[in-house]
Design a protein around this motif. Sequence first.
Motif, mmCIF file in Angstrom:
data_model
loop_
_atom_site.group_PDB
_atom_site.id
_atom_site.type_symbol
_atom_site.label_atom_id
_atom_site.label_comp_id
_atom_site.label_asym_id
_atom_site.label_seq_id
_atom_site.Cartn_x
_atom_site.Cartn_y
_atom_site.Cartn_z
ATOM 1 N N TYR B 33 56.740 44.384 42.873
ATOM 2 C CA TYR B 33 56.013 43.118 42.764
ATOM 3 C C TYR B 33 54.507 43.377 42.813
ATOM 4 C CZ TYR B 33 60.489 41.332 44.668
ATOM 5 O OH TYR B 33 61.811 41.049 44.910
ATOM 6 N N TYR B 35 51.002 41.047 43.605
ATOM 7 C CA TYR B 35 50.463 39.786 44.097
ATOM 8 C C TYR B 35 48.936 39.876 44.094
ATOM 9 C CZ TYR B 35 55.108 38.917 46.220
ATOM 10 O OH TYR B 35 56.446 38.726 46.453
ATOM 11 N N GLN B 37 45.609 38.197 46.245
ATOM 12 C CA GLN B 37 45.234 37.420 47.424
ATOM 13 C C GLN B 37 43.723 37.262 47.463
ATOM 14 O OE1 GLN B 37 46.314 38.990 51.365
ATOM 15 N NE2 GLN B 37 46.649 36.890 52.054
ATOM 16 N N GLY B 40 40.938 34.533 52.327
ATOM 17 C CA GLY B 40 41.370 33.394 53.126
ATOM 18 C C GLY B 40 42.529 32.599 52.549
ATOM 19 N N GLN B 41 43.126 33.133 51.485
ATOM 20 C CA GLN B 41 44.218 32.424 50.831
ATOM 21 C C GLN B 41 45.549 33.151 51.022
ATOM 22 O OE1 GLN B 41 43.533 29.429 49.143
ATOM 23 N NE2 GLN B 41 41.551 29.774 50.105
ATOM 24 N N GLY B 42 46.616 32.499 50.612
ATOM 25 C CA GLY B 42 47.922 33.132 50.638
ATOM 26 C C GLY B 42 48.095 34.080 49.461
ATOM 27 N N LEU B 43 49.290 34.618 49.325
ATOM 28 C CA LEU B 43 49.564 35.543 48.226
ATOM 29 C C LEU B 43 49.987 34.775 46.980
ATOM 30 C CD1 LEU B 43 49.895 37.313 50.851
ATOM 31 C CD2 LEU B 43 51.436 38.729 49.490
ATOM 32 N N PHE B 45 51.798 35.168 43.430
ATOM 33 C CA PHE B 45 52.687 36.044 42.673
ATOM 34 C C PHE B 45 52.145 36.277 41.266
ATOM 35 C CE2 PHE B 45 56.474 37.886 41.011
ATOM 36 C CZ PHE B 45 56.708 37.289 39.789
ATOM 37 N N LEU B 91 47.839 43.228 45.782
ATOM 38 C CA LEU B 91 48.864 43.850 46.609
ATOM 39 C C LEU B 91 50.101 44.173 45.785
ATOM 40 C CD1 LEU B 91 48.468 41.401 49.593
ATOM 41 C CD2 LEU B 91 48.166 43.853 49.793
ATOM 42 N N PHE B 107 55.035 46.341 51.578
ATOM 43 C CA PHE B 107 53.758 46.176 50.913
ATOM 44 C C PHE B 107 52.869 47.405 51.057
ATOM 45 C CE2 PHE B 107 53.308 41.792 49.461
ATOM 46 C CZ PHE B 107 54.429 41.210 50.025
ATOM 47 N N GLY B 108 52.072 47.621 50.029
ATOM 48 C CA GLY B 108 51.031 48.627 50.108
ATOM 49 C C GLY B 108 49.793 48.046 50.773
ATOM 50 N N PRO B 109 48.760 48.861 50.959
ATOM 51 C CA PRO B 109 47.541 48.402 51.636
ATOM 52 C C PRO B 109 46.652 47.540 50.751
ATOM 53 C CG PRO B 109 47.308 50.671 50.975
ATOM 54 C CD PRO B 109 48.723 50.294 50.652
ATOM 55 N N ARG B 112 41.149 46.335 46.833
ATOM 56 C CA ARG B 112 40.135 45.269 46.867
ATOM 57 C C ARG B 112 39.274 45.400 45.625
ATOM 58 N NH1 ARG B 112 38.419 41.898 50.603
ATOM 59 N NH2 ARG B 112 39.650 42.960 52.196
#
Lengths: 112, 116
Positions: B33, B35, B37, B40-43, B45, B91, B107-109, B112
């Motif tokens: 998967y 994602y 982000q 300050g927000q959710g993930l 998809f 992510l 999940f990976g790190p 950014r």
Amino acid sequence: LAKTTQPISMDSYEGQEVNITCSHNNIATNDYITWYQQFPSQGPRFIIQGYKTKVTNEVASLFIPADRKSSTLSLPRVSLSDTAVYYCLVASVSGGSYIPTFGRGTSLIVHP
Amino acid sequence: GAGVSQSPSNKVTEKGKDVELRCDPISGHTALYWYRQRLGQGLEFLIYFQGNSAPDKSGLPSDRFSAERTGESVSTLTIQRTQQEDSAVYLCASSIQGAGYPYEQYFGPGTRLTVT
């Protein structure tokens, strides 16, 4: 996909039990309920998953009432390191695919 | 064993440039998967791979975004002609594929991405 509603934020103190409730009124028969935890600058980490009644592991408990329209994540005796965002997911495997939706989650702050 | 790894960990690029983000899933995990982000927000998809095929690309925000996976292993997410609104943490997660049972995602790190 079932929509979930959870509080945006919660505050607690070290040593207290924290309960985070998630509403999912249109949960489907095959949906599972899963909770993830995310620390700043890290990817989410699986905490617990259940289908009905109660599930417990070494870090948390998950309570699911009979109608499954809500669920409660219970964290016993929280510490400062439990400060994180907690996501409630409701989804099922469909056609071999499992694609859960992460909402904004609940930001838990644990105070000394 | 090794977890999910992503590279680079940070990427700063100029608006209009193309970027490639890489994900190395856990060996043997057939589901992968991506994602996004925002701060300050959710993930959000983006795309899901089952083996090397992508049965669900519905989350890709525009045709500037594409992803591929080879050898049921490494995946790359490509963003063409980057825009400032593409700035976010990307992510990657992988999991076992089960029939009827949703296995946990690892999940990976994250990478950014900053578009200037």
